[in-house]
Motif scaffolding. Structure first.
Motif, short mmCIF file in Angstrom:
data_model
loop_
_atom_site.label_atom_id
_atom_site.label_comp_id
_atom_site.label_asym_id
_atom_site.label_seq_id
_atom_site.Cartn_x
_atom_site.Cartn_y
_atom_site.Cartn_z
N LEU A 166 -40.95 48.28 13.52
CA LEU A 166 -41.93 48.44 12.43
C LEU A 166 -42.84 47.22 12.32
O LEU A 166 -44.05 47.36 12.08
N PRO A 199 -34.86 59.87 6.88
CA PRO A 199 -35.39 58.59 6.41
C PRO A 199 -36.47 58.74 5.33
O PRO A 199 -37.58 58.27 5.50
N ALA A 216 -34.99 55.04 13.96
CA ALA A 216 -33.85 54.11 13.95
C ALA A 216 -33.33 53.94 12.52
O ALA A 216 -32.12 53.84 12.30
N ARG A 217 -34.23 53.92 11.57
CA ARG A 217 -33.81 53.81 10.17
C ARG A 217 -32.96 55.03 9.78
O ARG A 217 -31.93 54.89 9.11
N GLU A 255 -38.21 53.95 2.58
CA GLU A 255 -38.21 54.98 3.62
C GLU A 255 -39.39 55.92 3.47
O GLU A 255 -40.02 56.35 4.44
N GLU A 306 -29.61 54.59 11.34
CA GLU A 306 -28.86 53.56 10.64
C GLU A 306 -28.29 54.09 9.32
O GLU A 306 -27.12 53.89 9.00
N SER A 329 -35.05 48.91 14.11
CA SER A 329 -36.00 49.50 13.18
C SER A 329 -36.96 48.44 12.65
O SER A 329 -38.18 48.60 12.67
N GLY A 347 -39.23 53.10 14.84
CA GLY A 347 -38.73 52.40 13.65
C GLY A 347 -38.20 53.37 12.61
O GLY A 347 -37.13 53.17 12.04
N PRO A 356 -29.23 49.59 15.18
CA PRO A 356 -30.41 50.33 14.71
C PRO A 356 -31.20 49.58 13.65
O PRO A 356 -32.43 49.68 13.59
N GLN A 357 -30.49 48.78 12.82
CA GLN A 357 -31.19 48.08 11.75
C GLN A 357 -32.20 47.08 12.30
O GLN A 357 -33.37 47.06 11.90
#
Lengths: 318, 541
Positions: free
Chosen positions: A11, A98, A89-90, A104, A93, A7, A86, A3-4
């Motif tokens: 983005l 977020p 996913a953050r 965030e 993660e 993301s 993005g 995910p990192q």
């Protein structure tokens, strides 16, 4: 792909697409302005009625303008999808909503601004805002990814509360709404100055202003946005007070973040009063709305980095 | 009479204003919108210094430091109230004036609104064609049926949403004007009343919030109690480590509960980030059995109208100090205050009750996970994996008999001298749990028995909170009503019978709303469609 990475990639993709959309929206605005000026010239040659001509009637726009709009719209649409991926996913993660750090908060707030723009666009034509909104989102995402980035960590005990979901999400939405309203107010002031033949905005560089709606229309749009923003901001401050009562045992303690939230609230309250007061409606109230957004940005940047307070975990660093 | 100059040529005699006149003038200025805006801006500007300069109520230590570092500037700031902005006279003056202006605005407006609600809606204007939103439509069913249907559509509907959105409606039968005119039916509808109602609710609720806050500050109390694992706290003013209360608070009304800290659990990540803090407690309320519960950050415990908040934690090493004669002079846990994220903590032990010789004092630092040695000693993690305590001892007079209250976390060194080792430097002694170390010169010994934790619990009661919350909710509700309600006027006019030469009646409608209301034109068309019965389901309100 974890995910990192997903993301970060999404983005960066969104940032690039927003940048492209901004250029395309600008081209569209310039073409539209040219067409309007040309149409006005034709009208004043024919009859001496110099009043506002309806926007580029009868296909007066060149083909390139339509193409630019197409590029702008599709880039924004794909951009916002990537942006959403993005942000989500953050969240996956980090394992929490977020919006717990500045990084965030910035990616979520700019996402709200773009989504809001697209929502308004569905109901009325606000293409003229496109360049500003995508530009703002490009800058916000770029800064977030380069300066504010912080690897996801667990939530510390002070943030482990469902009020984080409510208080901060509404604050994020407010930032998005006030941001779009700020753009509208700036356009309103510029357009008003141009209509009054102010020398600073009479140059060719400001020709795009001929393509934006008249100042009163912009004022009305800014008011609608700011009104929604103000109600939500009131709620943000209230929810914050309830959370503070839960976490710190007092609902209000004049912590720097609380002080600035109060300042923002009071400035927007004075804006709402000003726009219905003779002598303050129009330009002066627009200045107040802009001051409110500036205070919002200060609350988010200077207050986090410089002042010491209980909200320090929102800042960058440890 | 006073001579008043109108311009260069005219001078008139005008009556003097007099005291009452001046008062009226001042009141009118204070309640004017322009002054309200200026006061709001002053309030915003005035609040800012409080975020820049250290404030006495919030951070007294930093305020003192600021005064010491900036003697001249600091004195001026102090004099201008900039170090206690929110309690200063000028800040109070701004908000009191603002609320005076607010009240001076609400009362007449509430009365005017009450009268307006009782009065009928103003009649429809004659010329509807000049409005931006104007429509006309044939109504085969006749003017009366049409107007009745329109009124039913516009009036408040069942349910709160329908009630909020409903119009106040009037229908007149108007005498003909002009020669060829017919008697006409005129409907006039107005829904601006909700907006003004919301406005009044919002501003009144703001006054309510202020009153609740003021009442709360008079009735509240708050205190902090530090409880070591295995120890108890009884709710009485004397048991608190710090205690403050409002002017109208009665200490006899403290609810006499007892709280025992059974265990304190602190969980940290390997990188020393705090993950959770839990205080497992046993609560004993009067006339009931003890019950086990817990207090966490963000999860206060409510007891008898007060809330107990977990505000801090740390270690309280249990120490025994013997004096030169070998008698136990001190025994018990000592609260050490954490100084950083790795819980390197400092504390002092005061031993006044020695059987012979000078009084003793210890200044100690605790390293929960110690690494390094000597001056390089530091803690790398807050968990007590390898706890080490380093201390220096002092002898002399602790100054406890002067009657001046002392800080328990600080040693008054004015009448103390450090205990020196053989090399003549102050002796630095190291201790680990379970171990005993002898003080130089046969002054005694120190034993570290165990390492319990402590929890700092804030106890606070504010009876105004339910009121405050209610007013705050009213603030948001009133605000939403006042900003989101529409202020629309709708007029429909139709001749009672079809005009001469026409088969059907033609109704003319017009609507008026502020410029930001973009949906009013559609709404007018929808009203007319609904009244003629041609509204499809999908475009229902």
């Amino acid at each position: 792909m974890n995910p990192q990475t997903l993301s970060a990639l999404a983005l960066w993709g969104a940032t690039t697409l927003y940048a492209i959309a901004m250029v395309a929206y600008s081209v569209r605005l310039a073409r539209e302005a040219d067409a309007k000026v040309a149409a006005r010239a034709r009208v004043s040659v024919g009859a001496a009625s110099g009043d506002d001509v309806p926007a580029a009637e009868g296909g007066a726009l060149p083909r390139s303008a339509a193409k630019a709009l197409g590029i702008a719209r599709s880039a924004t649409l794909v951009g916002v999808i990537l942006h959403g991926v993005g942000v989500a996913a953050r969240g996956i993660e980090a394992g929490h909503v977020p919006w717990s750090t500045m990084y965030e908060y910035t990616i979520s707030g700019s996402f709200v601004a773009v989504v809001l723009f697209l929502l308004i666009q569905r109901r009325r034509d606000v293409t003229f805002l496109g360049a500003g909104v995508t530009g703002l989102a490009t800058v916000a995402l770029g800064l977030a990814l380069t300066v504010l980035y912080e690897a996801a960590t667990g939530l510390q005990p002070a943030l482990q509360s469902f009020w984080l979901v409510i208080h901060v999400s509404i604050a994020t939405i407010c930032a998005g709404i006030f941001g779009v309203a700020f753009l509208v107010s700036v356009l309103q002031l510029l357009r008003d100055s141009r209509d009054k033949a102010s020398r600073t905005v009479s140059g060719r560089g400001f020709r795009f202003l001929d393509a934006v709606p008249a100042a009163p229309t912009l004022e009305a749009l800014a008011f609608r946005l700011n009104a929604v923003g103000f109600v939500l901001w009131t709620f943000t401050v209230m929810a914050g007070a309830i959370w503070a009562e839960h976490a710190w045992g007092r609902y209000w303690g004049w912590d720097p973040k609380e002080i600035w939230s109060f300042v923002i609230w009071v400035v927007y309250a004075s804006y709402l009063h000003a726009r219905t007061t003779q002598g303050w409606a129009g330009r002066r109230s627009a200045y107040l709305a802009i001051a409110g957004f500036v205070a919002l940005i200060l609350n988010f940047t200077v207050v986090n980095f410089v002042f010491q307070g209980l909200h320090t975990y929102a800042g960058s660093g440890s | 009479m006073a001579r008043v100059r109108l311009d260069n040529y005219a001078v008139v005699d005008a009556p003097r204003l007099g005291v009452r006149g001046w008062l009226r003038w001042v009141w009118r200025q204070v309640t004017s919108m322009r002054v309200a805006i200026i006061l709001l801006l002053l309030l915003a500007l005035g609040a800012i210094p409080g975020s820049v300069l250290p404030q006495w109520p919030r951070e007294p230590a930093r305020a003192r430091e600021f005064l010491a570092d900036n003697p001249t500037l600091g004195q001026w700031c102090e004099r201008l109230g900039l170090l206690d902005v929110y309690g200063s006279a000028w800040f109070t003056a701004i908000y009191v004036l603002l609320f005076a202006s607010l009240i001076g605005c609400i009362i007449p407006r509430a009365m005017a609104h009450f009268r307006a609600l009782r009065a009928p809606v103003s009649a429809a204007p004659t010329a509807l064609g000049r409005y931006e939103h104007a429509e006309s439509a044939p109504v085969p069913q006749g003017a009366r049926t049409f107007m009745t249907a329109a009124a039913r559509f516009l009036r408040p509907q069942p349910g709160w949403w329908g009630a909020v959105r409903g119009y106040r409606v009037r229908i007149d039968e108007r005498a003909p004007r002009g020669d060829d005119a017919e008697t006409e039916l005129a409907l006039s509808a107005d829904n601006g009343h909700m907006r003004e109602l919301g406005n009044l609710i919002f501003h009144t609720a703001l006054v309510g919030v202020l009153v609740a806050v003021a009442a709360g500050s008079l009735l509240t109390y708050r205190g902090q109690a530090i409880i070591v694992e295995g120890r108890s706290f009884t709710n009485a003013v004397a048991a608190y480590d710090t205690f403050t209360s409002g002017r109208l608070f009665n200490p006899d009304r403290l609810y006499p509960f007892t709280l025992r800290l059974d265990r304190f659990e602190a969980v940290f990540s390997p990188s020393a980030r705090p993950q959770s803090f839990t205080a497992f407690v046993t609560l004993t309320e009067p006339d009931s059995d003890p019950r086990a519960t817990d207090i966490r950050v963000n999860k206060p415990l409510g007891v008898g109208g007060a809330n107990l908040y977990l505000q801090g934690n740390g270690f309280a090493p249990d120490l025994t100090v013997t004096d030169a004669d070998g008698n136990v002079a001190f025994a018990g846990p000592v609260v050490f205050l954490p100084q950083n994220g790795a819980y390197t903590s400092t504390g002092v032990v005061k031993v006044p009750d020695v059987t012979s010789g000078p009084q003793l004092g210890l200044k100690a630092t605790l390293y929960p996970t110690a690494v390094g040695a000597g001056t390089n000693l530091s803690s790398v993690h807050p968990d007590p994996t390898n706890p080490v305590m380093v201390f220096t001892a002092y002898q002399g007079d602790l100054g406890l008999d002067d009657g001046v209250p002392q800080n328990v976390y600080r040693l008054d060194e004015s009448q103390l001298s450090p205990v020196r080792g053989v090399d003549g430097d102050p002796a630095v002694l190291t201790l680990t749990p379970g171990a005993t170390v002898d003080l130089p010169d046969g002054l005694g010994s120190v034993t570290w028995n165990s390492l319990p934790r402590f929890a700092a619990i804030d106890i606070r009661a504010d009876p105004s909170l339910p009121w405050l919350l209610s007013f705050a909710i009213l603030v948001v509700v009133g605000l939403a009503l006042s900003l989101f309600s529409q202020r629309r006027r709708i007029w429909l006019v139709a001749p009672l019978n079809p005009r001469a030469g026409h088969a059907t009646t033609v109704v003319v409608g017009a609507a008026y709303a502020p410029p930001h209301d973009v949906g009013v034109g559609d709404h007018l068309r929808r009203v007319m469609a609904a009244a003629t019965g041609t509204l499809t389901r999908s475009e229902d309100r």
